[in-house]
Write an enzyme that holds these catalytic residues in place. Structure first.
Site, PDB file in Angstrom:
ATOM      1  N   GLU A 212       0.737  -1.157  -0.164  1.00 19.90           N
ATOM      2  CA  GLU A 212      -0.113   0.126   0.059  1.00 19.90           C
ATOM      3  C   GLU A 212       0.949   1.244   0.013  1.00 19.90           C
ATOM      4  OE1 GLU A 212      -1.418   3.080   0.656  1.00 19.90           O
ATOM      5  OE2 GLU A 212      -1.618   2.776   2.937  1.00 19.90           O
ATOM      6  N   CYS A 246      -1.411   9.450   2.403  1.00 23.76           N
ATOM      7  CA  CYS A 246      -0.830   9.107   0.944  1.00 23.76           C
ATOM      8  C   CYS A 246      -2.141   9.341  -0.243  1.00 23.76           C
ATOM      9  CB  CYS A 246      -0.348   7.671   1.036  1.00 23.76           C
ATOM     10  SG  CYS A 246      -1.898   6.599   1.222  1.00 23.76           S
TER      11      CYS A 246
END
Length: 360
Positions: A212, A246
């Site tokens: 991820e 993110c």
């Protein structure tokens, strides 16, 4: 921990998994409920650590850390029995009169490596999945968010048997030791640079992985748009957790002629959310450490500042900052991960998409 200590820990968990103790439904549910209770009973300690690491206010810590985890656990507890049932599927004629099923099996011993920006949620959320599926897990919190790392190690170590869940604290050396071992699954959250290292190590053992990773998430504004609502949402998404997310808007591409109006409306919402002096706002976070502060400062010049641009090195504070950039500006090359928002102007949506698709 030394390589030998980690090797022993992996062996301990692997032997426990082989015993079959982790697989029964009731055992999985018991672990999940215990995890929920541990989070709830230690929330003040967790909030204190997040405040020290990232200056997270309690509301932000609940929304992005503990609250998400409690919802995750409740959801899994509700659904787990159904998820564990074998799924009957069609049988090819060649195998008549057999019946066919898919059985869901745990992988075994799992390694979870978490980042520093959401140091509790991005560590425990994969753990919920691992335990609900009947695995054992070794979890590695980020050493950069050291206060949260210490709290997690304390509360997990106190309430869980090490053969089921163990915390390994440390930095690059400990992470390297962990990646040298043969795990049955690896879940890594963090940068693409380290993701490549994780993937390379996993390949040596043909270990399945989840990566991820971050990236330059674009926000495009074209056509008939409610600019006031767009500005409100961008300000919330960009400056939540001080831009250290993110999936925050990394940069904005806006139709020519609308930039000044957008900036004016963004200023309104920055003042509404964080006051005219965000440094004094209890709701505005801080950069995680000095090296990231200096990295962010190196990405822009004073001439590029359209809004904000105030910084205090001692406080690790950078105000919500909007920047005028071009396609080749330094800040447009890599993920920003901070409260800096570049704005590019393009003639139309196709031109904006062409820019985005030319990048990684």
């Amino acid at each position: 921990m030394s390589q030998e200590d980690i090797k022993k820990l992996v062996s301990l968990q692997r032997n426990h998994f082989k015993s079959g103790t982790t697989k029964p439904y009731q055992n999985r549910i018991a672990l999940l409920r215990k995890l929920k209770e541990v989070i709830l009973s230690n929330k003040d300690k967790i909030y204190g650590a997040l405040k020290k690491d990232l200056n997270k206010c309690e509301f932000e810590a609940y929304v992005s850390e503990t609250g998400l985890l409690i919802k995750d656990i409740d959801f899994v507890v509700k659904k787990l029995k159904r998820w564990m049932r074998p799924n009957r599927i069609k049988t090819p004629l060649i195998h008549f009169p057999a019946k066919s099923y898919i059985y869901h099996e745990p992988y075994g011993t799992i390694l979870i490596i978490a980042p520093w920006n959401y140091p509790l949620q991005l560590l425990i959320s994969p753990l919920i999945g691992a335990l609900s599926a009947g695995n054992t897990a070794i979890i590695k919190p980020s050493e950069i968010a050291r206060n949260t790392s210490h709290v997690v190690a304390e509360i997990i170590g106190k309430h869980f048997d090490p053969e089921v869940v163990s915390v390994v604290e440390g930095s690059v050396q400990e992470t390297t030791h962990l990646l040298n071992e043969h795990f049955d699954y690896i879940f890594y959250t963090g940068s693409a640079k380290v993701g490549k290292i994780v993937m390379e190590n996993a390949a040596r053992h043909l270990t399945p992985i989840t990566l991820e990773l971050g990236g330059k998430s674009p926000c495009l504004i074209f056509g008939d748009v409610d600019l006031d609502l767009a500005a409100k949402r961008i300000v919330w998404g960009k400056f939540f957790n001080n831009g250290q997310t993110c999936v925050s808007p990394d940069y904005v591409i806006i139709q020519k002629g609308f930039k000044i109006e957008l900036i004016t409306k963004m200023k309104k919402y920055i003042n509404l959310f964080y006051t005219e002096n965000p440094q004094n706002s209890s709701d505005y976070g801080r950069i995680i450490n000095y090296s990231h502060f200096k990295r962010l400062q190196s990405l822009y010049t004073r001439e590029q500042i359209l809004l904000g641009g105030h910084a205090d090195e001692k406080d690790l504070y950078i105000s919500p900052t909007v920047l005028q950039v071009d396609d080749d500006s330094t800040i447009m090359q890599d993920e920003i991960f901070g409260p800096l928002l570049p704005i590019l102007e393009k003639k139309n949506l196709n031109e904006g998409l062409k820019y985005v698709l030319a990048k990684d």
